[in-house]
Motif scaffolding. Structure first.
Motif, PDB file in Angstrom:
ATOM      1  N   ARG A 108       0.833  -1.211   0.000  1.00 54.29           N
ATOM      2  CA  ARG A 108       0.000   0.000   0.000  1.00 54.29           C
ATOM      3  C   ARG A 108       0.866   1.258   0.000  1.00 54.29           C
ATOM      4  O   ARG A 108       0.583   2.224  -0.697  1.00 54.29           O
ATOM      5  CB  ARG A 108      -0.930  -0.009   1.214  1.00 54.29           C
ATOM      6  CG  ARG A 108      -1.954  -1.135   1.176  1.00 54.29           C
ATOM      7  CD  ARG A 108      -2.942  -1.046   2.321  1.00 54.29           C
ATOM      8  NE  ARG A 108      -3.699  -2.295   2.445  1.00 54.29           N
ATOM      9  CZ  ARG A 108      -4.801  -2.446   3.161  1.00 54.29           C
ATOM     10  NH1 ARG A 108      -5.280  -1.426   3.830  1.00 54.29           N
ATOM     11  NH2 ARG A 108      -5.418  -3.603   3.211  1.00 54.29           N
ATOM     12  N   PHE A 109       1.928   1.215   0.798  1.00 49.26           N
ATOM     13  CA  PHE A 109       2.841   2.360   0.852  1.00 49.26           C
ATOM     14  C   PHE A 109       3.517   2.576  -0.500  1.00 49.26           C
ATOM     15  O   PHE A 109       3.632   3.711  -0.980  1.00 49.26           O
ATOM     16  CB  PHE A 109       3.886   2.135   1.951  1.00 49.26           C
ATOM     17  CG  PHE A 109       4.984   3.153   1.978  1.00 49.26           C
ATOM     18  CD1 PHE A 109       4.711   4.507   2.165  1.00 49.26           C
ATOM     19  CD2 PHE A 109       6.309   2.775   1.809  1.00 49.26           C
ATOM     20  CE1 PHE A 109       5.735   5.448   2.191  1.00 49.26           C
ATOM     21  CE2 PHE A 109       7.334   3.705   1.832  1.00 49.26           C
ATOM     22  CZ  PHE A 109       7.043   5.047   2.025  1.00 49.26           C
ATOM     23  N   MET A 110       3.935   1.487  -1.145  1.00 50.51           N
ATOM     24  CA  MET A 110       4.671   1.590  -2.403  1.00 50.51           C
ATOM     25  C   MET A 110       3.796   2.029  -3.573  1.00 50.51           C
ATOM     26  O   MET A 110       4.305   2.526  -4.583  1.00 50.51           O
ATOM     27  CB  MET A 110       5.352   0.261  -2.728  1.00 50.51           C
ATOM     28  CG  MET A 110       6.472  -0.135  -1.771  1.00 50.51           C
ATOM     29  SD  MET A 110       7.768   1.114  -1.615  1.00 50.51           S
ATOM     30  CE  MET A 110       8.386   1.187  -3.309  1.00 50.51           C
ATOM     31  N   ILE A 111       2.475   1.857  -3.454  1.00 51.00           N
ATOM     32  CA  ILE A 111       1.588   2.315  -4.545  1.00 51.00           C
ATOM     33  C   ILE A 111       1.121   3.749  -4.333  1.00 51.00           C
ATOM     34  O   ILE A 111       0.312   4.259  -5.108  1.00 51.00           O
ATOM     35  CB  ILE A 111       0.379   1.374  -4.748  1.00 51.00           C
ATOM     36  CG1 ILE A 111      -0.482   1.291  -3.490  1.00 51.00           C
ATOM     37  CG2 ILE A 111       0.823   0.008  -5.208  1.00 51.00           C
ATOM     38  CD1 ILE A 111      -1.718   0.426  -3.645  1.00 51.00           C
ATOM     39  N   GLY A 112       1.620   4.391  -3.265  1.00 51.58           N
ATOM     40  CA  GLY A 112       1.334   5.812  -3.101  1.00 51.58           C
ATOM     41  C   GLY A 112       0.544   6.206  -1.877  1.00 51.58           C
ATOM     42  O   GLY A 112       0.335   7.397  -1.630  1.00 51.58           O
ATOM     43  N   THR A 113       0.073   5.236  -1.089  1.00 53.09           N
ATOM     44  CA  THR A 113      -0.618   5.561   0.151  1.00 53.09           C
ATOM     45  C   THR A 113       0.385   6.150   1.136  1.00 53.09           C
ATOM     46  O   THR A 113       1.533   5.692   1.212  1.00 53.09           O
ATOM     47  CB  THR A 113      -1.258   4.294   0.760  1.00 53.09           C
ATOM     48  OG1 THR A 113      -2.125   3.699  -0.207  1.00 53.09           O
ATOM     49  CG2 THR A 113      -2.052   4.611   2.011  1.00 53.09           C
ATOM     50  N   SER A 114      -0.016   7.158   1.886  1.00 52.45           N
ATOM     51  CA  SER A 114       0.906   7.740   2.870  1.00 52.45           C
ATOM     52  C   SER A 114       1.293   6.679   3.884  1.00 52.45           C
ATOM     53  O   SER A 114       0.524   5.761   4.177  1.00 52.45           O
ATOM     54  CB  SER A 114       0.259   8.936   3.581  1.00 52.45           C
ATOM     55  OG  SER A 114      -0.768   8.500   4.459  1.00 52.45           O
TER      56      SER A 114
END
Length: 254
Positions: free
Chosen positions: A46-52
């Motif tokens: 999730r972080f790597m796809i752009g979620t903070s």
């Protein structure tokens, strides 16, 4: 806890299966619990796809807050869990070994929020070895490749406000695309009936929730980055009797 008919309410035979070959082979032995690895892969993806980073690890932060509250109420030493969680959070930068190690420790707080303090193991004792870190990195990269093929994501890490009952009062889903409700699993086995039931429950609860996106969902999907397999079932293949039975007897809708 639910006794299901033979094969499950949503039989795994109803899923079309696609195997993906990326040429990578996972290490056979890992040194931290499978549940932590699953959370690490999910949240880091999730972080790597752009979620903070704060949003991706929000349950971990809530868990740390629960632990601090428990320690304070029990008149024990002042809780420092949230402070430590934020320190770990700042150490998550991307797909490098140190970031993955911080992720594995941070998700150790999840249990405090999801299941209670009794299941907590000190996060200082969670120390993934190189084999485990390597496996997590491969699975996150597989997940990112999966989303390039099956995305874009329109909703992730969602809850079901308006869809909860006295029986099912909490729970959160993984991902929604335009027409599919997705769940991520990192099990070494093929989907079990409890996993397919969970997915069907998410769909039923989504349809009862405040989220209009569920009105356009016509497929249920599971992606397993450990096995690198995609499982997709058409909702039209599920009888209305089964959906009604799960809605009423399992979830508790009137």
């Amino acid at each position: 806890m639910v006794k299901q008919p033979y094969g499950g309410y949503l039989n795994k035979k109803q899923f079309d299966v696609t195997a993906i070959d990326d040429g990578e082979i996972l290490n056979e032995v890992e040194n931290i619990h499978a549940s932590l690895i699953g959370l690490a892969v999910d949240y880091l993806t999730r972080f790597m796809i752009g979620t903070s980073v704060e949003e991706a690890f929000k349950i971990s932060l809530k868990g740390a807050l629960c632990l601090d509250s428990f320690l304070n109420n029990a008149s024990r030493k002042k809780g420092l869990a949230l402070k430590n969680a934020n320190k770990l959070l700042k150490g998550i930068k991307g797909l490098d070994d140190e970031s993955v190690s911080n992720v594995c420790k941070l998700v150790g707080y999840d249990v405090c929020f999801r299941a209670g303090i009794m299941g907590y193991k000190p996060v200082e004792e969670i120390n993934p070895d190189s084999n485990t870190i390597g496996n997590i990195l491969i699975m996150v990269k597989r997940s990112l490749a999966f989303w390039k093929e099956y995305g874009p994501i329109i909703k992730e890490g969602f809850t079901f406000e308006g869809g909860y009952t006295d029986i099912v009062s909490w729970g959160d889903g993984d991902y929604l695309t335009k027409d599919t409700l997705w769940d991520f699993k990192v099990s070494k086995e093929e989907p079990k009936s409890k996993y397919t039931l969970q997915l069907l429950m998410y769909y039923c609860m989504g349809c009862h929730s405040i989220h209009p996106e569920f009105k356009k969902i016509d497929k249920l999907g599971i992606f397993n980055p450990r096995k690198n397999k995609v499982y997709v079932a058409n909702i039209s293949s599920i009888s209305s009797e089964i959906i009604e039975k799960v809605s009423q007897e399992v979830i508790g809708y009137k």
